[in-house]
Design a protein around this motif. Structure first.
Motif, mmCIF file in Angstrom:
data_model
loop_
_atom_site.group_PDB
_atom_site.id
_atom_site.type_symbol
_atom_site.label_atom_id
_atom_site.label_comp_id
_atom_site.label_asym_id
_atom_site.label_seq_id
_atom_site.Cartn_x
_atom_site.Cartn_y
_atom_site.Cartn_z
ATOM 1 N N ILE A 55 0.916 -1.244 0.083
ATOM 2 C CA ILE A 55 -0.062 0.040 0.007
ATOM 3 C C ILE A 55 0.870 1.366 -0.029
ATOM 4 O O ILE A 55 0.587 2.169 -0.563
ATOM 5 N N LEU A 61 -2.702 2.572 -5.016
ATOM 6 C CA LEU A 61 -3.381 1.999 -3.706
ATOM 7 C C LEU A 61 -3.566 3.413 -2.740
ATOM 8 O O LEU A 61 -3.923 3.055 -1.645
ATOM 9 N N TYR A 66 -7.956 2.034 1.136
ATOM 10 C CA TYR A 66 -6.497 1.686 1.519
ATOM 11 C C TYR A 66 -6.116 2.303 2.853
ATOM 12 O O TYR A 66 -5.043 1.813 3.285
ATOM 13 N N GLU A 303 -7.698 -5.208 -7.437
ATOM 14 C CA GLU A 303 -6.846 -4.073 -7.651
ATOM 15 C C GLU A 303 -5.731 -4.134 -6.641
ATOM 16 O O GLU A 303 -4.524 -3.639 -7.265
ATOM 17 N N PHE A 304 -5.801 -5.131 -5.601
ATOM 18 C CA PHE A 304 -4.405 -5.219 -5.005
ATOM 19 C C PHE A 304 -3.591 -6.212 -5.533
ATOM 20 O O PHE A 304 -2.385 -5.903 -5.482
#
Length: 612
Positions: A55, A61, A66, A303-304
């Motif tokens: 992150i 992110l 996040y 997305e992570f």
């Protein structure tokens, strides 16, 4: 034993020097359970550290969601660090005596990070509610600053309530037993050893359970009722599934965290529970969620996963670029190497399947490679803070252009042309030289002054599809002027349908339904309405708009055109005017309306222009 006198209360508070943590009672081979907790702790530290580093380094992110995920990972890491190492030291190495001050400190930190985990899940539920119920205003309502303030309030509240709970333990006396029937300095087993009244400690225990565990569960349940209601308003089943998938990871986190805690506490309230069973259930409910949270986010959040892939590619490039050349084993790809037939045959027979990795047999080389990789990763983290765009490379418009055609609302270009046919060459030139023009999702032109004598191919603009509603002299009782057209960018949408066109003496309009490649999950389509209207036709236009709304309930209507002193908000108050700059001389005659507040801002660019 140390005795402290409280003169103000005229009482004597007896505090022991140490407590004895009892742990399991008569359970064989319990040491293997503590070894298992040690492995759980190692994986928890690695997983949550990886989440926080990802992150921090991945710029994609750096969003409000996040911020909360980072806080959850930090709470998981610190909560496990406050609990598991002490459990291993206490029972695996037989250090079951703990000093009075260390006991209270252990109690404070374990409960603090449990509280932070619980309230952070509420913050993530709030994020999902805003994202699904108000997707078009998500980035306005829930900014990184707003989420950081929410997390700050969570920390202040958690520290305050847990500090008060622990402080009340110091007001009770321990006259006889000092054996805590738990696996750490648990709140209830400690204050129940007191020999004087512990009414306020019992009250705080109930407040903490119902306020910090029960209330968050109720709030999260209410938030998902709101989410379910919003999803039912979406007509297409595929869009519902798409929206619901964004909540899967959060739902799993909620279930993994709350179900074990609630089941253990409810079971102990309803009936007596064996101390050994209680210890196993409680330790697993406090140690397994921090272990699973990074895995859940890695596997369930697209997305992570994408951010991790990008970082791995960047790290691989940096490491290969900086990898040391050891004697003859690593070859320069630019170097020309020649081999004879005999040498190749000998290499085939004499080399093992792992001969290509012989260069890593040197321990110093392994250490150098790992050090280089770690420094490269830190370099990526430092670089993120060094890069600060200024001037023409910064600002809201630059960030909007970088998003391309993935904006929540289409970018619009509105102009009163006064003859489209005579300005075709100018449009072609703008399309080649002006990025704002060529990247606009939709071009809307009024007063086109074209008829059936002007074919579409003569009015074509590369990259755009033309939809036109020419003035009908019979229906409008006017022989010249008028006409509306839309140029819709093919990179934004190709699935376009003309819903209706109308032509009367006071009103000309065209309604086009568009399903672009990217749009918010709350709506199924955009409907673009081009209008050329006189002041007396407001009611007629309002009737057309209501008809389109009834037939297309999930669409977002965007109304553009030349309104000539007319004002749509008089007939339809829910629609908001977004043009604030003068469009012709000092007057605002070209309007844009939607039902969303602050959806657009108007910018005058020579021609009458509107950008999202």
């Amino acid at each position: 034993m140390s005795v402290n006198s409280a003169s103000a209360m005229n009482t004597t508070i007896i505090r022991p020097d140490v407590f004895y943590i009892n742990g399991f009672y008569n359970v064989p081979h319990s040491m293997y359970y503590y070894i298992f907790l040690g492995f759980v702790y190692i994986v928890t530290v690695l997983g949550n550290s990886a989440v926080m580093c990802t992150i921090y380094v991945a710029r994609s992110l750096h969003t409000a969601k996040y911020v909360a995920v980072f806080n959850l990972a930090f709470s998981d890491l610190c909560g496990s660090s406050a609990l598991i190492p002490k459990i291993i030291d206490t029972f695996l190495f037989n250090n079951q005596y703990i000093s009075y001050g260390a006991c209270l400190a252990n109690m404070f930190f374990v409960y603090l990070f449990m509280t932070l985990q619980s309230l952070t899940l509420v913050a993530l539920a709030y994020d999902r509610v805003i994202a699904i119920c108000f997707p078009l205003r998500y980035h306005v309502i829930l900014t990184k600053t707003a989420m950081a303030i929410n997390i700050g309030v969570v920390w202040i509240f958690s520290v305050s309530i847990v500090a008060l709970t622990v402080a009340l333990v110091t007001r009770v006396s321990f006259c006889s037993s000092i054996t805590v029937t738990s696996y750490f300095c648990d709140h209830a087993p400690v204050y129940l050893l007191s020999c004087n009244g512990h009414y306020w400690n019992t009250v705080m225990a109930y407040i903490c359970f119902y306020g910090l565990i029960g209330t968050p569960v109720i709030i999260i349940a209410i938030s998902y009722v709101c989410i379910g209601t919003a999803l039912l308003k979406i007509s297409k089943w595929t869009e519902r599934i798409k929206a619901m998938k964004t909540c899967v990871s959060h739902l799993i986190l909620v279930a993994v965290f709350y179900l074990p805690i609630l089941s253990t506490n409810v079971a102990s309230m309803i009936s007596s529970i064996n101390p050994n069973d209680r210890i196993i259930n409680s330790t697993l409910s406090q140690t397994i969620p921090p272990l699973l949270n990074p895995i859940i986010y890695t596997l369930k959040t697209e997305e992570f996963k994408q951010a991790i892939k990008v970082l791995c590619r960047r790290l691989k490039v940096v490491v290969m670029h900086e990898l040391p050349q050891s004697s003859g084993q690593l070859l320069d790809p630019q170097q020309s190497v020649g081999w004879s037939k005999e040498e190749l045959l000998a290499l085939r027979h004499n080399s093992s399947p792992f001969s290509t990795l012989e260069f890593i047999q040197d321990p110093s080389t392994i250490t150098e490679i790992l050090t280089t990789g770690a420094l490269a990763l830190l370099g990526l983290a430092r670089k993120r803070w060094r890069v600060r765009h200024r001037g023409r490379r910064a600002g809201a418009l630059v960030r909007l252009r970088r998003r391309g055609f993935r904006t929540s609302l289409p970018s619009l270009f509105l102009s009163n042309l006064c003859s489209l046919h005579n300005k075709t060459e100018e449009l072609l030139l703008l399309n080649q030289t002006n990025k704002d023009f060529s990247n606009a999702s939709t071009l809307c032109f009024t007063e086109t002054w074209v008829s059936d004598l002007n074919p579409d191919r003569a009015l074509r603009v590369p990259g755009f599809r033309l939809y036109r509603a020419d003035r009908d002299s019979d229906l409008s009782s006017k022989s010249r002027g008028g006409g509306i057209c839309f140029y819709i960018n093919e990179r934004w949408s190709k699935d376009n349908t003309v819903l209706l066109t109308s032509c009367s003496p006071n009103l000309e309009s065209i309604f086009i339904k568009c399903r672009p490649f990217y749009f918010p999950r709350e709506i199924s389509s955009f409907t673009l309405a081009g209008v050329y209207i006189s002041r007396d036709a407001q009611k007629e236009l309002a009737d057309l708009i209501r008809k389109v709304e009834r037939e297309n309930r999930d669409t977002l209507l965007i109304i553009l055109g030349d309104f000539n002193q007319a004002n749509l908000t008089k007939e339809l108050p829910k629609y908001r005017l977004h043009v604030s700059c003068a469009t012709r001389e000092e007057n605002i005659l070209d309007h844009c309306y939607t039902t969303i507040k602050d959806a657009y801002r108007s910018v005058a660019c020579g021609s009458r222009t509107l950008r999202s």
